[in-house]
Design an enzyme around this catalytic site. Sequence first.
Site: not given
Length: 487
Positions: A247-249
Site C-alpha cells: 500500500s501507500k505506506r
Amino acid sequence: MSLVTPVRVRFAPSPTGFLHVGGARTALFNWLWARHTGGTFVLRIEDTDAERSTDEMIREILDGLEWLGIDWDEGPYFQSERGERHREAAGRLVEEGNAYPCFCTVEELAAEREAAIARKESYVYSGRCRGIAPFEAAERRASGDPCTIRFAVPAGETAWDDVVHGPTSFENRTIGDFIVVRSDGAPIYNLAVTVDDLDMRISHVVRGDDHISNTPKQILIYHALGVEPPVFAHVPLILGPDKSKLSKRHGAVAVTAYREQGYLADAFVNFLALLGWSPGDDREVMTRGELVEAFTLDRITGKSAVFDVEKLEWLNGQHLTQLSGADVAEVARPWFVRAGIVGLEELEERADWFEDLMGLVKTRSRTLHDLVEQGRPFFPGPVEYHPDAIEKFWKDPAAADQALAVAEEYAAAEDHWGALEAMETRLRSVAEGRGVPAGKVMQSMRVALTGQRVSPGIFETMVAMGPDVVGERLSAARTWLARRSAG
RNA sequence: GGCCCCAUCGUCUAGUGGCCUAGGACGUAGCCCUCUCAAGGCUAAAACACGGGUUCGAAUCCCGUUGGGGCCA
C-alpha cells in the site's frame, strides 16, 4: 486448457485509484497470456461506483498501462454503460427461480446478524424471503415496497479447478443468499462482473487472490444462467517489506511513480513478471519477447511475494547495460533536458556523441537518475567538486596539484585523442618522467574533470570531453586547489 | 469471529517421491580484474516453520499445530 475456445482475457480495473503495482501485475499476466496464445486482451473499466470513480483516474490507469507497453485489443468498455444487460440478467434469474425479491429491512437484517453472533455462529442471510410466493412478491413490488434481489444459493458445494491453486471449493451454506441487485436497482459487483465476462466471452479470468471468495458466487450465477464458467486463475497478492498487502505506506502507489524514479518500462515489466511467476529455468533478465514466449498460467506461484526494490534496481541496471548506446540515448534524452543540463536541439545535433556518452555511463547506472548524474560533467560549464571525491583523491592538495601539473603537461602535448591505449602509454611515461605515480595522476584528473569519484575510464572521459574542456577544467582545478591551500 | 488461500536462504524463486550432502538470482562478505566506480569472473555465509503419519525412501503425499495473508462480518 481448452485449445478449441480462443483465449480471451480481460483486465478490469476500477477507476477509484491509480494503477498500482498489484493491478499492473494482474494486467501484465493477462496481457502475457493473451500475447503468448495469440488471444485477445480486453480492457474493461469497472466504474459502477459513480461516487469514487473519476475520469482523472481512468486517464491515470491508461497512462500507466501505456507506459508499461500493455496494449489492449478491445475496449475500453465501461461497466456503467452496461446496467441494462445486468438488469436483464437479474430479471432472468428471478423468472427462472434462481433469484428472488427480499423485503427484509436493514433493522431486520441487523437483528438476524446479532442473533447469529449471540449464538456464536457466522452470519449468513436466513433466506426467509425465499418463501414469499411469487404473486405476493409481485404485488408488494408493484405497491412500491422496497426490495433487493437475492440469489437463491442451492444446497451443496461450489468448486472449481483453479489454475494456480488447484481444486478449490466452498460449501454453499457458508455463502448465503447474496444480493445481486440493490434496492435502488443498481446491480451488485458479482452480478455485473459475471454478466460482463459472459458477454465478452472471457475464457480465462486471471485476477488477484482477493477475489477468491467472490468466485463461488460468480460460478453459481454462471450455472444459473446456463453457461459453463471460464477458467479461473487467482494470482497471489504482492506484499510490502513488512509482508502486509502493498500500500501507500510502502512508498510508490502508482506504477507511473516508477517511471519518474527512472526505471525502464521493460525492466519494470520484467521485474513484475518475476513476482509470482518464473520461466522454470534460471533466466531472470528477460526481454518482453522472451517473457511472452515463456509465459504460461500454470507456472504462476501460489504464494504471495514481497516487492523487493533492490532487485528492481539491479534488473533496471541490467536492462540499461544490455541496451545499445543509441537506445539508452533515446530514453535518456528527455531526462537530460528536464534536468536543465542541455537543450533538445543541441542533443540532436550531437546525437552520435551523446550515444557514445550513454554507452560509457550505462554500465555504471542503475536508474535514469544515475545516468543523468554520471553524464552531467560531460557538458560544458563549471564542475562542482563533490566532497566525497575531494576526501578520497584530493585529500592532500599539494600532492593533487602536483599530479594535475603532470596531467596538464601531458594533456597539452597529447595529439592522439581517441587512441586510448596510446594515450595511456604516454601519460604513464610523462608521469614516470616527473616521478609521480600514474594512478595518482589519473585519479586527480578524474576529480578535476568530473568533480566525482566515479566516472568512466579517464581516457574515455577525456575523449568524450575534448581537449578544450579538459584543458579548462585542469587549470580551473589547479586554481581551486591553490585557493584552498591559501585560504 | 466465520470462510478461504499460503508456508524452501533476509528477499524473488527452482524443485511435483530417489538426480537434493536442496540449484539459481538480488542483497551481504571476500578475492580477481583495475586509473575510480560499475560491469564481468570466482568464492563464502544463508532455507525445506514445527509435530505426527504414509513409504524401502519425503522439501515433495496425508493429518494436525503454529505462523502469515485475503475476503466477509
